[in-house]
Scaffold this motif. Structure first.
Motif, PDB file in Angstrom:
ATOM      1  N   ASP A 161      36.793  38.301  45.006  1.00 19.06           N
ATOM      2  CA  ASP A 161      37.323  39.170  43.950  1.00 19.06           C
ATOM      3  C   ASP A 161      38.303  38.414  43.061  1.00 19.06           C
ATOM      4  O   ASP A 161      38.348  38.630  41.842  1.00 19.06           O
ATOM      5  CB  ASP A 161      38.022  40.373  44.587  1.00 19.06           C
ATOM      6  CG  ASP A 161      37.585  41.689  43.971  1.00 19.06           C
ATOM      7  OD1 ASP A 161      36.928  41.654  42.926  1.00 19.06           O
ATOM      8  OD2 ASP A 161      37.897  42.747  44.541  1.00 19.06           O
ATOM      9  N   THR A 201      36.227  36.412  40.708  1.00 18.18           N
ATOM     10  CA  THR A 201      35.658  37.291  39.686  1.00 18.18           C
ATOM     11  C   THR A 201      36.688  37.641  38.619  1.00 18.18           C
ATOM     12  O   THR A 201      36.422  37.537  37.412  1.00 18.18           O
ATOM     13  CB  THR A 201      35.132  38.590  40.332  1.00 18.18           C
ATOM     14  OG1 THR A 201      34.035  38.286  41.180  1.00 18.18           O
ATOM     15  CG2 THR A 201      34.679  39.582  39.286  1.00 18.18           C
ATOM     16  N   CYS A 202      37.885  38.066  39.070  1.00 23.51           N
ATOM     17  CA  CYS A 202      38.936  38.451  38.125  1.00 23.51           C
ATOM     18  C   CYS A 202      39.391  37.269  37.278  1.00 23.51           C
ATOM     19  O   CYS A 202      39.717  37.436  36.098  1.00 23.51           O
ATOM     20  CB  CYS A 202      40.116  39.047  38.882  1.00 23.51           C
ATOM     21  SG  CYS A 202      39.775  40.662  39.607  1.00 23.51           S
ATOM     22  N   THR A 203      39.413  36.085  37.875  1.00 26.53           N
ATOM     23  CA  THR A 203      39.792  34.885  37.130  1.00 26.53           C
ATOM     24  C   THR A 203      38.771  34.587  36.034  1.00 26.53           C
ATOM     25  O   THR A 203      39.140  34.223  34.908  1.00 26.53           O
ATOM     26  CB  THR A 203      39.922  33.672  38.073  1.00 26.53           C
ATOM     27  OG1 THR A 203      40.891  33.960  39.082  1.00 26.53           O
ATOM     28  CG2 THR A 203      40.351  32.427  37.304  1.00 26.53           C
ATOM     29  N   PHE A 227      45.615  41.865  37.985  1.00 29.87           N
ATOM     30  CA  PHE A 227      44.635  41.963  39.069  1.00 29.87           C
ATOM     31  C   PHE A 227      44.584  40.670  39.885  1.00 29.87           C
ATOM     32  O   PHE A 227      44.514  40.698  41.115  1.00 29.87           O
ATOM     33  CB  PHE A 227      43.241  42.263  38.505  1.00 29.87           C
ATOM     34  CG  PHE A 227      43.029  43.713  38.144  1.00 29.87           C
ATOM     35  CD1 PHE A 227      43.653  44.720  38.853  1.00 29.87           C
ATOM     36  CD2 PHE A 227      42.183  44.064  37.105  1.00 29.87           C
ATOM     37  CE1 PHE A 227      43.460  46.057  38.526  1.00 29.87           C
ATOM     38  CE2 PHE A 227      41.964  45.390  36.777  1.00 29.87           C
ATOM     39  CZ  PHE A 227      42.614  46.392  37.482  1.00 29.87           C
ATOM     40  N   VAL A 228      44.613  39.537  39.201  1.00 29.56           N
ATOM     41  CA  VAL A 228      44.578  38.246  39.899  1.00 29.56           C
ATOM     42  C   VAL A 228      45.798  38.101  40.802  1.00 29.56           C
ATOM     43  O   VAL A 228      45.681  37.712  41.975  1.00 29.56           O
ATOM     44  CB  VAL A 228      44.522  37.074  38.890  1.00 29.56           C
ATOM     45  CG1 VAL A 228      44.702  35.736  39.603  1.00 29.56           C
ATOM     46  CG2 VAL A 228      43.181  37.081  38.145  1.00 29.56           C
ATOM     47  N   TRP A 239      44.059  42.011  33.603  1.00 28.66           N
ATOM     48  CA  TRP A 239      43.328  41.105  34.498  1.00 28.66           C
ATOM     49  C   TRP A 239      44.242  40.031  35.080  1.00 28.66           C
ATOM     50  O   TRP A 239      44.006  39.549  36.187  1.00 28.66           O
ATOM     51  CB  TRP A 239      42.118  40.508  33.774  1.00 28.66           C
ATOM     52  CG  TRP A 239      41.037  41.537  33.604  1.00 28.66           C
ATOM     53  CD1 TRP A 239      40.838  42.343  32.522  1.00 28.66           C
ATOM     54  CD2 TRP A 239      40.069  41.916  34.581  1.00 28.66           C
ATOM     55  NE1 TRP A 239      39.784  43.186  32.759  1.00 28.66           N
ATOM     56  CE2 TRP A 239      39.287  42.957  34.001  1.00 28.66           C
ATOM     57  CE3 TRP A 239      39.764  41.486  35.867  1.00 28.66           C
ATOM     58  CZ2 TRP A 239      38.235  43.563  34.687  1.00 28.66           C
ATOM     59  CZ3 TRP A 239      38.717  42.085  36.546  1.00 28.66           C
ATOM     60  CH2 TRP A 239      37.958  43.115  35.966  1.00 28.66           C
ATOM     61  N   ASP A 267      47.655  48.416  42.387  1.00 25.81           N
ATOM     62  CA  ASP A 267      46.260  48.263  41.971  1.00 25.81           C
ATOM     63  C   ASP A 267      45.652  49.613  41.625  1.00 25.81           C
ATOM     64  O   ASP A 267      44.885  49.729  40.661  1.00 25.81           O
ATOM     65  CB  ASP A 267      45.461  47.597  43.092  1.00 25.81           C
ATOM     66  CG  ASP A 267      44.071  47.170  42.631  1.00 25.81           C
ATOM     67  OD1 ASP A 267      43.951  46.056  42.076  1.00 25.81           O
ATOM     68  OD2 ASP A 267      43.107  47.945  42.794  1.00 25.81           O
ATOM     69  N   SER A 305      29.778  39.988  39.252  1.00 24.59           N
ATOM     70  CA  SER A 305      30.516  39.931  37.991  1.00 24.59           C
ATOM     71  C   SER A 305      29.643  39.477  36.824  1.00 24.59           C
ATOM     72  O   SER A 305      30.020  39.663  35.661  1.00 24.59           O
ATOM     73  CB  SER A 305      31.703  38.976  38.117  1.00 24.59           C
ATOM     74  OG  SER A 305      31.264  37.626  38.277  1.00 24.59           O
ATOM     75  N   LEU A 334      39.280  37.053  33.335  1.00 24.32           N
ATOM     76  CA  LEU A 334      40.507  36.686  32.621  1.00 24.32           C
ATOM     77  C   LEU A 334      40.239  35.558  31.623  1.00 24.32           C
ATOM     78  O   LEU A 334      40.700  35.618  30.471  1.00 24.32           O
ATOM     79  CB  LEU A 334      41.581  36.260  33.623  1.00 24.32           C
ATOM     80  CG  LEU A 334      42.890  35.717  33.041  1.00 24.32           C
ATOM     81  CD1 LEU A 334      43.571  36.762  32.176  1.00 24.32           C
ATOM     82  CD2 LEU A 334      43.818  35.261  34.159  1.00 24.32           C
TER      83      LEU A 334
END
Length: 204
Positions: A78, A81-83, A52-53, A49, A132, A30, A86
């Motif tokens: 993942d 990464t998404c956090t 996604f989380v 995002w 998703d 990321s 965000l």
């Protein structure tokens, strides 16, 4: 006799390490994207995002209910990464909510309701994957039209990490590996498509 005892033990340890390593790889993947976000080369949509989380949280719980083991470290990586993306989106991203976001949130709500009512983690996981996939489709289309709009490294490295996660499982059955397999396919499509389109543009 010693070899017969130690080799299976080492094999199990290696599988566990591979699973944990897949999650670590995803987090480091990321970094190039976060750099692009900070440089304003990429603008993450905050609502997307957030979704996604939530989807990944559902995915890791549902996968665990189906018997997944160390491959869940990939999903945990993942989620991390998404956090991070965000958090960056609150300063560098887009705050608007699109029609697609509303559709995805609707599917997400249906996912949670059916999962709890029917007590069927496989059905819940399939709905999670569907939500998703709907959420990631605009990125696939955008990458096809404008390959420079995405950071290839994050997609390709995540594909590699997803394949590692698959082989970290004790049992390679579709039910157990379905989520990392889905991640490998979607990330791979975007990563390879970006690479090929760039090459085509260079040839032109």
């Amino acid at each position: 006799l010693f070899a017969m005892l130690i080799i299976p033990c080492l094999y199990r340890i290696m599988r566990d390490i591979i699973g944990i390593f897949s999650g670590i790889i995803v987090i480091f993947a990321s970094i190039p994207y976060l750099i692009d976000v900070k440089r304003k080369k990429a603008r993450p949509a905050r609502s997307t995002w957030i979704m996604f989380v939530i989807l990944l949280f559902l995915g890791v719980i549902q996968s665990g209910s189906l018997g997944s083991g160390y491959s869940r470290f990939l999903i945990i990586g993942d989620i991390t990464t998404c956090t991070l993306v965000l958090l960056f989106s609150f300063r560098y991203g887009i705050s608007s909510i699109t029609t697609l976001d509303i559709v995805c949130y609707s599917i997400l709500t249906l996912d949670i309701i059916l999962w709890q009512l029917l007590d069927n983690p496989l059905l819940g996981l399939l709905i999670t994957i569907s939500a998703d996939l709907v959420a990631i489709t605009p990125t696939i289309v955008k990458t096809y039209i404008d390959p420079s709009s995405e950071t290839p490294a994050i997609w390709l490295i995540t594909t590699f990490a997803s394949l590692l996660a698959i082989f970290s499982e004790n049992e390679i059955s579709l039910v157990i590996i379905i989520f990392p397999l889905y991640l490998a396919l979607t990330n791979g499509v975007i990563g390879v498509m970006t690479f090929r389109k760039k090459n085509m543009l260079l040839k032109d």
